[in-house]
Design an enzyme around this catalytic site. Structure first.
Site, PDB file in Angstrom:
ATOM      1  CG  ASP A 102      -0.335  -0.183   2.548  1.00 45.32           C
ATOM      2  OD1 ASP A 102       0.824   0.242   2.737  1.00 45.32           O
ATOM      3  OD2 ASP A 102      -1.002  -0.747   3.450  1.00 45.32           O
ATOM      4  CG  HIS A 117       4.505  -9.832  -0.443  1.00 46.25           C
ATOM      5  ND1 HIS A 117       3.630 -10.228   0.556  1.00 46.25           N
ATOM      6  CD2 HIS A 117       5.486 -10.773  -0.454  1.00 46.25           C
ATOM      7  CE1 HIS A 117       4.068 -11.352   1.115  1.00 46.25           C
ATOM      8  NE2 HIS A 117       5.201 -11.688   0.532  1.00 46.25           N
ATOM      9  CB  CYS A 125       5.914  -4.672 -19.453  1.00 43.68           C
ATOM     10  SG  CYS A 125       5.625  -5.542 -20.998  1.00 43.68           S
ATOM     11  CB  ALA A 229      -0.142  -1.969  15.000  1.00 40.87           C
TER      12      ALA A 229
HETATM   13  P1  OAD Z   1      -3.084 -11.401   7.227  1.00 43.37           P
HETATM   14  O1  OAD Z   1      -4.447 -10.900   6.868  1.00 43.37           O
HETATM   15  O2  OAD Z   1      -2.785 -12.822   6.963  1.00 43.37           O
HETATM   16  O3  OAD Z   1      -2.802 -11.137   8.773  1.00 43.37           O
HETATM   17  C1  OAD Z   1      -3.096  -9.897   9.354  1.00 43.37           C
HETATM   18  C2  OAD Z   1      -2.678  -9.960  10.810  1.00 43.37           C
HETATM   19  O4  OAD Z   1      -2.879  -8.675  11.364  1.00 43.37           O
HETATM   20  C3  OAD Z   1      -3.469 -10.946  11.675  1.00 43.37           C
HETATM   21  O5  OAD Z   1      -2.542 -11.723  12.422  1.00 43.37           O
HETATM   22  C4  OAD Z   1      -4.312 -10.054  12.586  1.00 43.37           C
HETATM   23  O6  OAD Z   1      -4.484 -10.608  13.892  1.00 43.37           O
HETATM   24  C5  OAD Z   1      -3.453  -8.811  12.658  1.00 43.37           C
HETATM   25  N1  OAD Z   1      -4.176  -7.548  12.900  1.00 43.37           N
HETATM   26  C6  OAD Z   1      -5.382  -7.156  12.435  1.00 43.37           C
HETATM   27  N2  OAD Z   1      -5.644  -5.902  12.821  1.00 43.37           N
HETATM   28  C7  OAD Z   1      -4.587  -5.472  13.546  1.00 43.37           C
HETATM   29  C8  OAD Z   1      -4.244  -4.261  14.224  1.00 43.37           C
HETATM   30  N3  OAD Z   1      -5.065  -3.197  14.218  1.00 43.37           N
HETATM   31  N4  OAD Z   1      -3.062  -4.199  14.875  1.00 43.37           N
HETATM   32  C9  OAD Z   1      -2.222  -5.265  14.897  1.00 43.37           C
HETATM   33  N5  OAD Z   1      -2.483  -6.435  14.287  1.00 43.37           N
HETATM   34  C10 OAD Z   1      -3.645  -6.534  13.613  1.00 43.37           C
HETATM   35  O7  OAD Z   1      -2.046 -10.408   6.501  1.00 43.37           O
HETATM   36  P2  OAD Z   1      -0.494 -10.643   6.184  1.00 43.37           P
HETATM   37  O8  OAD Z   1       0.161 -11.445   7.241  1.00 43.37           O
HETATM   38  O9  OAD Z   1       0.071  -9.319   5.846  1.00 43.37           O
HETATM   39  O10 OAD Z   1       0.359 -11.426  -0.051  1.00 43.37           O
HETATM   40  O11 OAD Z   1      -0.595 -11.505   4.867  1.00 43.37           O
HETATM   41  C11 OAD Z   1       0.583 -11.860   4.200  1.00 43.37           C
HETATM   42  C12 OAD Z   1       0.374 -11.864   2.724  1.00 43.37           C
HETATM   43  O12 OAD Z   1      -0.782 -12.656   2.385  1.00 43.37           O
HETATM   44  C13 OAD Z   1       0.063 -10.516   2.115  1.00 43.37           C
HETATM   45  O13 OAD Z   1       1.212  -9.741   1.868  1.00 43.37           O
HETATM   46  C14 OAD Z   1      -0.621 -10.886   0.844  1.00 43.37           C
HETATM   47  C15 OAD Z   1      -1.528 -11.979   1.346  1.00 43.37           C
HETATM   48  O14 OAD Z   1      -1.915 -12.924   0.412  1.00 43.37           O
HETATM   49  C16 OAD Z   1       0.444 -11.001  -1.297  1.00 43.37           C
HETATM   50  O15 OAD Z   1      -0.307 -10.171  -1.756  1.00 43.37           O
HETATM   51  C17 OAD Z   1       1.541 -11.639  -2.063  1.00 43.37           C
END
Ligand code: OAD
Length: 240
Positions: A102, A117, A125, A229
């Site tokens: 983002d 990512h 392209c 966070a």
């Molecule tokens: P997830 O959606 O898997 O995990 C989000 C985490 O944030 C969870 O553990 C929640 O408990 C936590 N969470 C939610 N709200 C929060 C807050 N306000 N403060 C602190 N923690 C909070 O997202 P990612 O781990 O980022 O990949 O996912 C990894 C990857 O999976 C992404 O980069 C994306 C996705 O598929 C690609 O696009 C390649």
């Protein structure tokens, strides 16, 4: 107690590495992937976030990324992003590794950001790999053509693709050589990013997790701090 100890580890660290995930942007109004309201609860990644999906229906994939760009364009960095800017200013050496596409860390003012990512504000392209920045919202209704004639695609990493190698090498190096590894707002289920905390721990770093809930990393974290966070990070840094 745990937060006091974690604060002390950050204060005394010669080098700090941070890994962030979608949770740090949740308080900016950007949906996460796996939690309640997460994108992968309503959409199937295999339809939207793979090279095969783009090859079979480029317009559908393009529209989905355009919708997400619209959401992100309206969002502002939150107190969690800003706390990490402050941490970078205080730390003798600092690397911010993010899985987020983002751009909010850079908008907040973080300087040394490793994007594992990719970046939703980049188009690339599919044929010659030429990349360019584009902040256009909304995008043209169909993916444009590069000067080489190839279709342009979102500059993000899809399932089944390798991470940009320079970014991965930098992330691994930072994890291996830091004294404190701070993991914020990630479920840590997507590899290889999800394995960085273990690399850091095995190399002797203290692992501090900040997450709204329990994750698979929580049991191995030296401190697992529960909560949003945007609240916990300022507290961890003892910001006013
Ligand atoms: P997830 O959606 O898997 O995990 C989000 C985490 O944030 C969870 O553990 C929640 O408990 C936590 N969470 C939610 N709200 C929060 C807050 N306000 N403060 C602190 N923690 C909070 O997202 P990612 O781990 O980022 O990949 O996912 C990894 C990857 O999976 C992404 O980069 C994306 C996705 O598929 C690609 O696009 C390649």
């Amino acid at each position: 107690m745990r937060i006091t100890q974690a604060r002390q580890w950050l204060r005394s660290a010669r080098r700090i590495a941070v890994l962030t995930g979608a949770g740090i942007s949740a308080e900016s109004g950007i949906p996460t992937f796996r939690g309640p309201g997460g994108l992968w609860r309503s959409f199937r990644p295999e339809d939207l976030a793979t090279p095969e999906a783009f090859a079979s229906d480029p317009v559908l994939v393009w529209e989905w990324y355009d919708w997400r760009r619209g959401l992100i364009a309206k969002a502002e960095p939150n107190a969690g992003h800003l706390a990490l800017v402050e941490l970078e200013e205080r730390a003798p050496a600092f690397d911010l590794i993010t899985q987020n596409v983002d751009g909010l860390h850079r908008r907040a003012g973080s300087k040394n950001v490793i994007c594992l990512h990719g970046d939703i504000w980049t188009l690339r392209c599919t044929v010659c790999s030429r990349a360019r920045e584009s902040f256009q919202v909304p995008l043209d209704p169909r993916p444009p053509r590069c000067t080489c004639g190839g279709l342009e695609r979102p500059g993000v990493v899809w399932f089944g693709e390798s991470l940009p190698s320079a970014a991965w090498l930098a992330a691994e190096e930072a994890a291996r050589n830091c004294d404190s590894f701070l993991v914020v707002g990630t479920s840590a289920v997507v590899m290889p990013a999800g394995g960085l905390a273990r690399i850091a721990k095995q190399a002797g770093a203290k692992v501090i997790e900040v997450n709204a809930g329990e994750t698979q990393l929580s049991p191995m974290a030296d401190a697992a701090l529960r909560g949003p966070a945007g609240t916990i990070l300022p507290e961890l840094l003892a910001l006013p």
